[in-house]
Design a protein around this motif. Structure first.
Motif, PDB file in Angstrom:
ATOM      1  N   ALA A  50       0.836  -1.207   0.000  1.00  0.00           N
ATOM      2  CA  ALA A  50       0.000   0.000   0.000  1.00  0.00           C
ATOM      3  C   ALA A  50       0.870   1.256   0.000  1.00  0.00           C
ATOM      4  O   ALA A  50       0.595   2.215  -0.735  1.00  0.00           O
ATOM      5  N   LYS A  51       1.922   1.255   0.800  1.00  0.00           N
ATOM      6  CA  LYS A  51       2.827   2.409   0.846  1.00  0.00           C
ATOM      7  C   LYS A  51       3.512   2.589  -0.505  1.00  0.00           C
ATOM      8  O   LYS A  51       3.617   3.711  -1.013  1.00  0.00           O
ATOM      9  N   HIS A  52       3.962   1.493  -1.096  1.00  0.00           N
ATOM     10  CA  HIS A  52       4.598   1.548  -2.416  1.00  0.00           C
ATOM     11  C   HIS A  52       3.624   2.118  -3.454  1.00  0.00           C
ATOM     12  O   HIS A  52       3.988   2.988  -4.250  1.00  0.00           O
ATOM     13  N   MET A  53       2.388   1.636  -3.434  1.00  0.00           N
ATOM     14  CA  MET A  53       1.385   2.110  -4.392  1.00  0.00           C
ATOM     15  C   MET A  53       1.065   3.583  -4.180  1.00  0.00           C
ATOM     16  O   MET A  53       0.891   4.330  -5.144  1.00  0.00           O
ATOM     17  N   ALA A  54       0.997   4.018  -2.928  1.00  0.00           N
ATOM     18  CA  ALA A  54       0.675   5.418  -2.624  1.00  0.00           C
ATOM     19  C   ALA A  54       1.760   6.356  -3.128  1.00  0.00           C
ATOM     20  O   ALA A  54       1.494   7.532  -3.415  1.00  0.00           O
ATOM     21  N   ASN A  55       2.980   5.855  -3.275  1.00  0.00           N
ATOM     22  CA  ASN A  55       4.092   6.671  -3.770  1.00  0.00           C
ATOM     23  C   ASN A  55       4.150   6.749  -5.292  1.00  0.00           C
ATOM     24  O   ASN A  55       5.081   7.323  -5.837  1.00  0.00           O
ATOM     25  N   HIS A  56       3.171   6.185  -5.968  1.00  0.00           N
ATOM     26  CA  HIS A  56       3.136   6.211  -7.430  1.00  0.00           C
ATOM     27  C   HIS A  56       2.168   7.275  -7.949  1.00  0.00           C
ATOM     28  O   HIS A  56       1.362   7.010  -8.837  1.00  0.00           O
ATOM     29  N   ASN A  57       2.257   8.471  -7.406  1.00  0.00           N
ATOM     30  CA  ASN A  57       1.471   9.620  -7.867  1.00  0.00           C
ATOM     31  C   ASN A  57      -0.018   9.333  -7.922  1.00  0.00           C
ATOM     32  O   ASN A  57      -0.704   9.678  -8.875  1.00  0.00           O
ATOM     33  N   THR A  58      -0.541   8.707  -6.890  1.00  0.00           N
ATOM     34  CA  THR A  58      -1.966   8.426  -6.814  1.00  0.00           C
ATOM     35  C   THR A  58      -2.623   9.414  -5.852  1.00  0.00           C
ATOM     36  O   THR A  58      -1.981   9.864  -4.894  1.00  0.00           O
ATOM     37  N   PRO A  59      -3.877   9.754  -6.083  1.00  0.00           N
ATOM     38  CA  PRO A  59      -4.561  10.645  -5.142  1.00  0.00           C
ATOM     39  C   PRO A  59      -5.028   9.917  -3.882  1.00  0.00           C
ATOM     40  O   PRO A  59      -5.537  10.543  -2.962  1.00  0.00           O
ATOM     41  N   TYR A  60      -4.832   8.607  -3.837  1.00  0.00           N
ATOM     42  CA  TYR A  60      -5.314   7.827  -2.708  1.00  0.00           C
ATOM     43  C   TYR A  60      -4.234   7.661  -1.647  1.00  0.00           C
ATOM     44  O   TYR A  60      -3.057   7.474  -1.963  1.00  0.00           O
ATOM     45  N   SER A  61      -4.663   7.695  -0.401  1.00  0.00           N
ATOM     46  CA  SER A  61      -3.713   7.594   0.704  1.00  0.00           C
ATOM     47  C   SER A  61      -3.284   6.142   0.897  1.00  0.00           C
ATOM     48  O   SER A  61      -3.951   5.199   0.455  1.00  0.00           O
ATOM     49  N   GLU A  62      -2.176   5.990   1.585  1.00  0.00           N
ATOM     50  CA  GLU A  62      -1.672   4.660   1.930  1.00  0.00           C
ATOM     51  C   GLU A  62      -2.731   3.874   2.717  1.00  0.00           C
ATOM     52  O   GLU A  62      -2.959   2.692   2.466  1.00  0.00           O
ATOM     53  N   GLY A  63      -3.418   4.545   3.645  1.00  0.00           N
ATOM     54  CA  GLY A  63      -4.443   3.892   4.464  1.00  0.00           C
ATOM     55  C   GLY A  63      -5.623   3.411   3.649  1.00  0.00           C
ATOM     56  O   GLY A  63      -6.128   2.307   3.860  1.00  0.00           O
ATOM     57  N   LEU A  64      -6.076   4.239   2.712  1.00  0.00           N
ATOM     58  CA  LEU A  64      -7.200   3.843   1.861  1.00  0.00           C
ATOM     59  C   LEU A  64      -6.814   2.653   0.984  1.00  0.00           C
ATOM     60  O   LEU A  64      -7.565   1.688   0.860  1.00  0.00           O
ATOM     61  N   ILE A  65      -5.634   2.710   0.404  1.00  0.00           N
ATOM     62  CA  ILE A  65      -5.164   1.612  -0.447  1.00  0.00           C
ATOM     63  C   ILE A  65      -5.049   0.332   0.378  1.00  0.00           C
ATOM     64  O   ILE A  65      -5.482  -0.738  -0.058  1.00  0.00           O
ATOM     65  N   LYS A  66      -4.501   0.434   1.589  1.00  0.00           N
ATOM     66  CA  LYS A  66      -4.369  -0.748   2.441  1.00  0.00           C
ATOM     67  C   LYS A  66      -5.737  -1.337   2.767  1.00  0.00           C
ATOM     68  O   LYS A  66      -5.922  -2.553   2.757  1.00  0.00           O
ATOM     69  N   GLY A  67      -6.719  -0.483   3.026  1.00  0.00           N
ATOM     70  CA  GLY A  67      -8.070  -0.962   3.315  1.00  0.00           C
ATOM     71  C   GLY A  67      -8.678  -1.710   2.140  1.00  0.00           C
ATOM     72  O   GLY A  67      -9.280  -2.777   2.310  1.00  0.00           O
ATOM     73  N   VAL A  68      -8.512  -1.168   0.941  1.00  0.00           N
ATOM     74  CA  VAL A  68      -9.036  -1.822  -0.256  1.00  0.00           C
ATOM     75  C   VAL A  68      -8.325  -3.159  -0.488  1.00  0.00           C
ATOM     76  O   VAL A  68      -8.958  -4.177  -0.788  1.00  0.00           O
ATOM     77  N   LEU A  69      -7.004  -3.169  -0.341  1.00  0.00           N
ATOM     78  CA  LEU A  69      -6.252  -4.417  -0.517  1.00  0.00           C
ATOM     79  C   LEU A  69      -6.660  -5.462   0.519  1.00  0.00           C
ATOM     80  O   LEU A  69      -6.811  -6.649   0.192  1.00  0.00           O
ATOM     81  N   THR A  70      -6.850  -5.046   1.757  1.00  0.00           N
ATOM     82  CA  THR A  70      -7.256  -5.966   2.820  1.00  0.00           C
ATOM     83  C   THR A  70      -8.611  -6.584   2.502  1.00  0.00           C
ATOM     84  O   THR A  70      -8.809  -7.792   2.658  1.00  0.00           O
ATOM     85  N   ASP A  71      -9.544  -5.763   2.051  1.00  0.00           N
ATOM     86  CA  ASP A  71     -10.862  -6.275   1.665  1.00  0.00           C
ATOM     87  C   ASP A  71     -10.762  -7.205   0.460  1.00  0.00           C
ATOM     88  O   ASP A  71     -11.442  -8.228   0.394  1.00  0.00           O
ATOM     89  N   MET A  72      -9.912  -6.867  -0.507  1.00  0.00           N
ATOM     90  CA  MET A  72      -9.727  -7.717  -1.690  1.00  0.00           C
ATOM     91  C   MET A  72      -9.187  -9.087  -1.284  1.00  0.00           C
ATOM     92  O   MET A  72      -9.646 -10.117  -1.765  1.00  0.00           O
ATOM     93  N   ILE A  73      -8.216  -9.094  -0.386  1.00  0.00           N
ATOM     94  CA  ILE A  73      -7.628 -10.353   0.079  1.00  0.00           C
ATOM     95  C   ILE A  73      -8.687 -11.202   0.772  1.00  0.00           C
ATOM     96  O   ILE A  73      -8.813 -12.400   0.513  1.00  0.00           O
ATOM     97  N   SER A  74      -9.455 -10.596   1.636  1.00  0.00           N
ATOM     98  CA  SER A  74     -10.497 -11.308   2.367  1.00  0.00           C
ATOM     99  C   SER A  74     -11.534 -11.903   1.413  1.00  0.00           C
ATOM    100  O   SER A  74     -11.917 -13.071   1.538  1.00  0.00           O
ATOM    101  N   CYS A  75     -11.965 -11.106   0.451  1.00  0.00           N
ATOM    102  CA  CYS A  75     -12.953 -11.586  -0.519  1.00  0.00           C
ATOM    103  C   CYS A  75     -12.375 -12.662  -1.430  1.00  0.00           C
ATOM    104  O   CYS A  75     -13.062 -13.625  -1.783  1.00  0.00           O
ATOM    105  N   THR A  76     -11.116 -12.524  -1.807  1.00  0.00           N
ATOM    106  CA  THR A  76     -10.461 -13.529  -2.648  1.00  0.00           C
ATOM    107  C   THR A  76     -10.419 -14.869  -1.915  1.00  0.00           C
ATOM    108  O   THR A  76     -10.758 -15.909  -2.489  1.00  0.00           O
ATOM    109  N   LYS A  77     -10.030 -14.866  -0.640  1.00  0.00           N
ATOM    110  CA  LYS A  77     -10.021 -16.098   0.160  1.00  0.00           C
ATOM    111  C   LYS A  77     -11.411 -16.719   0.207  1.00  0.00           C
ATOM    112  O   LYS A  77     -11.578 -17.924   0.016  1.00  0.00           O
ATOM    113  N   GLU A  78     -12.402 -15.890   0.495  1.00  0.00           N
ATOM    114  CA  GLU A  78     -13.786 -16.364   0.601  1.00  0.00           C
ATOM    115  C   GLU A  78     -14.240 -17.034  -0.699  1.00  0.00           C
ATOM    116  O   GLU A  78     -14.803 -18.133  -0.684  1.00  0.00           O
TER     117      GLU A  78
END
Length: 157
Positions: A36-64
């Motif tokens: 998430a921190k790496h992605m946030a450093n790629h000129n995105t308007p999204y914060s590291e926290g928001l990206i981490k939240g989306v990734l966490t939800d994606m991981i959870s849904c992928t497992k499910e």
């Protein structure tokens, strides 16, 4: 650049025993937070926290979804699915039982889209991580099978 190291197969019963192969040298692992921190450093308007939240939800849904027998395709990355590890084959359908014929389940990931095996072969570059001493002395435990902490696998696929 993908660095590699040489290693020798040592499995007593392996037909590959004594032969030398290349193994990728993995120098770092990014967890969800670092990704998430790496992605946030790629000129995105999204914060590291928001990206981490989306990734966490994606991981959870992928497992499910995978545990529900579905495939999950992340375009230009991989198709994630469950695989069955067989213990042995049964002589007939009537002789088949889970206890006797199935060892367990495994996670499968198959490259897709622009991250196909063919594309990796075109774009990937290998560089030896260090020179192996041909006189038999080893620069470190990295040359021993499992020296990278991973389990020995078939180098031919």
């Amino acid at each position: 650049m993908i660095r590699y190291k040489k290693y020798q197969m040592t499995g007593e019963k392996s037909p590959l025993k004594g032969l030398w192969y290349a193994r990728p040298l993995i120098e770092d692992t990014f967890d969800t937070e670092r990704l998430a921190k790496h992605m946030a450093n790629h000129n995105t308007p999204y914060s590291e926290g928001l990206i981490k939240g989306v990734l966490t939800d994606m991981i959870s849904c992928t497992k499910e979804l995978i545990l529900d027998g579905k495939n999950v395709k992340l375009d230009d990355l991989a198709i994630f699915s469950v695989g069955i590890v067989s213990r042995k084959g049964a002589a007939s359908a009537a002789d088949f039982t889970l206890a006797d014929n199935v060892k367990g389940l495994k996670l499968r990931a198959r490259a897709t889209g622009e991250l196909s095996n063919a594309q990796i072969n075109l774009e990937g570059q290998l560089k030896e991580a260090y020179k192996y001493n041909v006189d038999g002395s080893e620069p470190g435990s990295e040359n021993k099978p499992g020296g990278d902490g991973g389990e020995e696998e078939n180098p031919l696929g």
